[in-house]
Design a protein around this motif. Structure first.
Motif, PDB file in Angstrom:
ATOM      1  N   THR A 136       0.833  -1.204   0.000  1.00 48.90           N
ATOM      2  CA  THR A 136       0.000   0.000   0.000  1.00 48.90           C
ATOM      3  C   THR A 136       0.865   1.250   0.000  1.00 48.90           C
ATOM      4  N   ALA A 137       1.945   1.242   0.786  1.00 45.96           N
ATOM      5  CA  ALA A 137       2.858   2.391   0.842  1.00 45.96           C
ATOM      6  C   ALA A 137       3.503   2.637  -0.520  1.00 45.96           C
ATOM      7  N   ILE A 138       3.952   1.564  -1.167  1.00 49.35           N
ATOM      8  CA  ILE A 138       4.596   1.697  -2.480  1.00 49.35           C
ATOM      9  C   ILE A 138       3.599   2.233  -3.509  1.00 49.35           C
ATOM     10  N   ASN A 139       2.385   1.709  -3.493  1.00 46.25           N
ATOM     11  CA  ASN A 139       1.364   2.149  -4.450  1.00 46.25           C
ATOM     12  C   ASN A 139       0.943   3.591  -4.203  1.00 46.25           C
ATOM     13  N   ARG A 140       0.802   3.966  -2.939  1.00 47.83           N
ATOM     14  CA  ARG A 140       0.430   5.352  -2.617  1.00 47.83           C
ATOM     15  C   ARG A 140       1.521   6.329  -3.045  1.00 47.83           C
ATOM     16  N   ALA A 141       2.774   5.929  -2.865  1.00 50.05           N
ATOM     17  CA  ALA A 141       3.885   6.793  -3.277  1.00 50.05           C
ATOM     18  C   ALA A 141       3.817   7.046  -4.785  1.00 50.05           C
ATOM     19  N   ARG A 142       3.541   6.005  -5.521  1.00 53.05           N
ATOM     20  CA  ARG A 142       3.435   6.158  -6.976  1.00 53.05           C
ATOM     21  C   ARG A 142       2.279   7.087  -7.331  1.00 53.05           C
ATOM     22  N   LYS A 143       1.149   6.895  -6.672  1.00 54.50           N
ATOM     23  CA  LYS A 143      -0.044   7.692  -6.951  1.00 54.50           C
ATOM     24  C   LYS A 143       0.161   9.164  -6.578  1.00 54.50           C
ATOM     25  N   GLU A 144       0.856   9.422  -5.465  1.00 56.85           N
ATOM     26  CA  GLU A 144       1.050  10.786  -4.975  1.00 56.85           C
ATOM     27  C   GLU A 144       2.362  11.404  -5.467  1.00 56.85           C
ATOM     28  N   GLU A 145       2.997  10.735  -6.429  1.00 65.08           N
ATOM     29  CA  GLU A 145       4.236  11.234  -7.052  1.00 65.08           C
ATOM     30  C   GLU A 145       5.346  11.466  -6.025  1.00 65.08           C
ATOM     31  N   VAL A 146       5.454  10.544  -5.083  1.00 66.02           N
ATOM     32  CA  VAL A 146       6.570  10.546  -4.146  1.00 66.02           C
ATOM     33  C   VAL A 146       7.590   9.539  -4.656  1.00 66.02           C
ATOM     34  N   THR A 147       8.834   9.966  -4.788  1.00 62.71           N
ATOM     35  CA  THR A 147       9.885   9.091  -5.293  1.00 62.71           C
ATOM     36  C   THR A 147      11.035   9.011  -4.289  1.00 62.71           C
ATOM     37  N   SER A 148      11.939   8.069  -4.517  1.00 64.04           N
ATOM     38  CA  SER A 148      13.081   7.889  -3.620  1.00 64.04           C
ATOM     39  C   SER A 148      14.344   8.446  -4.257  1.00 64.04           C
ATOM     40  N   LEU A 149      15.251   8.908  -3.413  1.00 63.05           N
ATOM     41  CA  LEU A 149      16.539   9.423  -3.880  1.00 63.05           C
ATOM     42  C   LEU A 149      17.644   8.904  -2.971  1.00 63.05           C
ATOM     43  N   TRP A 150      18.601   8.198  -3.573  1.00 61.23           N
ATOM     44  CA  TRP A 150      19.799   7.786  -2.844  1.00 61.23           C
ATOM     45  C   TRP A 150      20.829   8.907  -2.917  1.00 61.23           C
ATOM     46  N   THR A 151      21.441   9.230  -1.805  1.00 62.55           N
ATOM     47  CA  THR A 151      22.487  10.246  -1.798  1.00 62.55           C
ATOM     48  C   THR A 151      23.375  10.025  -0.580  1.00 62.55           C
ATOM     49  N   ARG A 152      24.347  10.893  -0.390  1.00 60.07           N
ATOM     50  CA  ARG A 152      25.178  10.919   0.817  1.00 60.07           C
ATOM     51  C   ARG A 152      25.197  12.360   1.306  1.00 60.07           C
ATOM     52  N   TRP A 153      25.478  12.540   2.579  1.00 62.83           N
ATOM     53  CA  TRP A 153      25.406  13.883   3.153  1.00 62.83           C
ATOM     54  C   TRP A 153      26.292  14.858   2.388  1.00 62.83           C
ATOM     55  N   SER A 154      27.490  14.434   2.020  1.00 68.71           N
ATOM     56  CA  SER A 154      28.426  15.327   1.334  1.00 68.71           C
ATOM     57  C   SER A 154      27.948  15.682  -0.070  1.00 68.71           C
ATOM     58  N   GLU A 155      27.079  14.854  -0.649  1.00 70.52           N
ATOM     59  CA  GLU A 155      26.588  15.075  -2.013  1.00 70.52           C
ATOM     60  C   GLU A 155      25.191  15.688  -2.032  1.00 70.52           C
ATOM     61  N   CYS A 156      24.552  15.741  -0.876  1.00 74.43           N
ATOM     62  CA  CYS A 156      23.151  16.169  -0.794  1.00 74.43           C
ATOM     63  C   CYS A 156      23.037  17.681  -1.069  1.00 74.43           C
ATOM     64  N   PRO A 157      22.167  18.105  -1.971  1.00 73.89           N
ATOM     65  CA  PRO A 157      21.980  19.541  -2.233  1.00 73.89           C
ATOM     66  C   PRO A 157      21.569  20.285  -0.966  1.00 73.89           C
ATOM     67  N   LEU A 158      21.988  21.547  -0.867  1.00 79.55           N
ATOM     68  CA  LEU A 158      21.731  22.346   0.324  1.00 79.55           C
ATOM     69  C   LEU A 158      20.241  22.433   0.642  1.00 79.55           C
ATOM     70  N   ALA A 159      19.401  22.573  -0.381  1.00 82.93           N
ATOM     71  CA  ALA A 159      17.956  22.691  -0.148  1.00 82.93           C
ATOM     72  C   ALA A 159      17.397  21.444   0.538  1.00 82.93           C
ATOM     73  N   LEU A 160      17.940  20.287   0.203  1.00 78.49           N
ATOM     74  CA  LEU A 160      17.482  19.046   0.844  1.00 78.49           C
ATOM     75  C   LEU A 160      18.066  18.919   2.247  1.00 78.49           C
ATOM     76  N   LYS A 161      19.330  19.316   2.419  1.00 77.72           N
ATOM     77  CA  LYS A 161      19.941  19.276   3.756  1.00 77.72           C
ATOM     78  C   LYS A 161      19.148  20.129   4.739  1.00 77.72           C
ATOM     79  N   GLU A 162      18.762  21.305   4.300  1.00 73.40           N
ATOM     80  CA  GLU A 162      18.013  22.202   5.176  1.00 73.40           C
ATOM     81  C   GLU A 162      16.690  21.578   5.602  1.00 73.40           C
ATOM     82  N   GLN A 163      16.028  20.881   4.686  1.00 75.18           N
ATOM     83  CA  GLN A 163      14.767  20.214   5.029  1.00 75.18           C
ATOM     84  C   GLN A 163      15.000  19.055   5.997  1.00 75.18           C
ATOM     85  N   ILE A 164      16.076  18.304   5.791  1.00 77.59           N
ATOM     86  CA  ILE A 164      16.398  17.184   6.691  1.00 77.59           C
ATOM     87  C   ILE A 164      16.609  17.700   8.110  1.00 77.59           C
TER      88      ILE A 164
END
Length: 361
Positions: free
Chosen positions: A123-151
């Motif tokens: 259900t979680a996987i299907n809801r993510a697809r429906k609500e346009e939520v996707t996954s992103l693999w990254t590392r802290w040193s590579e993470c864009p500043l805008a995403l770091k601030e949200q984290i």
């Protein structure tokens, strides 16, 4: 810590061993150089951060040598959150043991989230697809500043909601994300908003990456609700594709389906034939209940059951029952960290009292 890091890579460590590399820890290295023990010294208690790392054949030697080192320093040794092999090595060295938690492990061979038991995950996987939520693999040193601030924003909101300091010891925070070998997996919507964050520590065996262990988990309070289910499922499937053997969902401290029972009690036959529960059962139950309203470890263990994991018991090994009050206080302080508020000071004090009462002291 450089020696410990090298040993964790090859020959390797346990699934939770990467936590031993966190900056607050000290490191003892065996005379042979084949094993190391990360630990914290708190109030005279030398509390290990998991089990010895390195050559499995050197475990018994490491347990004995580390114990000698602690006793020579005038301290109290305590092997905390160790697996069954190290528990056995400790018992051969004269220690007592008690179960203090469970690690939850998803085996990846043949993993498919099919059937009724995985309904919530699908259900979680299907809801993510429906609500346009996707996954992103990254590392802290590579993470864009805008995403770091949200984290950071999401993490600070989570901590402030608890009304207590962010826990440490075997639970990482923002600082522990900044490691080149720790992977981040984020849930992000089409607008670039972060809804959930997980971090994954590596597990090596003879230099080969064989698994990932979950550490950091945070979800935006008003965001995509099944973010954690979605991220854990995504990690498991991606790790499987990468050829790894397992994904560990780590351990919920002081939460177990059999918390506080003496080692081996699970296999002792019917309840009426089992040895009488020691006073340590009461001790650990009190400690667990004291933390549950604030940190929800038992709720976390129940959440992980959605993934149908294997349960691997974790133990605490100690020498003298008379030291349990000191050990309990050290564990409380290790998790709560610096006592900076009246509330956290009372919690630490209450835990120490609970442990002494639980043992009948």
């Amino acid at each position: 810590s450089a020696v410990t890091r090298e040993l964790i890579h090859d020959p390797g460590g346990a699934n939770l061993s990467w936590m031993g590399l966190w900056p607050e820890n000290s490191h003892w290295v065996a005379a042979s150089g084949r094993a190391a023990v990360p630990y914290r010294e708190i109030g005279g208690v030398f509390l290990t951060v998991g089990e010895p790392v390195g050559d499995p054949a050197a475990r018994t030697e490491a347990v004995r040598e580390f114990t000698d080192f602690v006793l020579a320093s005038g301290g109290v040794p305590c092997f905390y959150s160790v697996g069954d092999d190290v528990r056995a090595a400790c018992e051969r060295a004269g220690f007592r043991s008690v179960r203090v938690g469970e690690e939850t492990v998803i085996e990846l061979d043949g993993l498919e989230f099919r059937g009724k038991k995985f309904q919530d995950v699908r259900t979680a996987i299907n809801r993510a697809r429906k609500e346009e939520v996707t996954s992103l693999w990254t590392r802290w040193s590579e993470c864009p500043l805008a995403l770091k601030e949200q984290i950071i924003e999401i993490s600070e909101a989570w901590v402030s909601d608890k009304g207590l300091p962010e826990m440490g010891f075997t639970l990482g925070g923002i600082d522990e994300l900044d490691d080149p070998e720790v992977r981040l997996l984020l849930a992000i919507d089409a607008r670039g908003s972060v809804h959930g964050i997980t971090s994954w520590m590596p597990v090596y065996r003879e230099g080969e990456l064989v698994g990932l262990t979950l550490d950091f988990m945070r979800r935006r309070a008003d965001g995509f609700r099944p973010a954690m289910e979605y991220l854990i499922a995504t990690c498991a499937l991606d790790a499987k594709d990468e050829g790894m053997e397992f994904v560990s969902l780590s351990a919920a401290p002081l939460a177990s389906t059999n918390l506080g029972h003496a080692a081996g009690a699970d296999d002792a036959g019917p309840a009426e034939n089992r040895p009488a529960a020691s006073a340590l059962d009461s001790l650990l139950e009190r400690l667990s209940h004291a933390l549950e309203p604030v940190y929800g470890f038992r709720s976390l263990l129940a959440f992980k059951a959605k993934f149908q994991p294997s349960y691997v018991p974790l133990f605490m090994c100690y020498e003298e029952s008379a030291s349990l009050g000191f050990i309990g206080s050290a564990i409380a302080r290790a998790y709560v960290g610096e006592v900076s508020t009246v509330k956290s000071a009372r919690l630490v004090a209450a835990l120490g009292v609970a442990l002494r009462r639980g043992h009948g002291g």
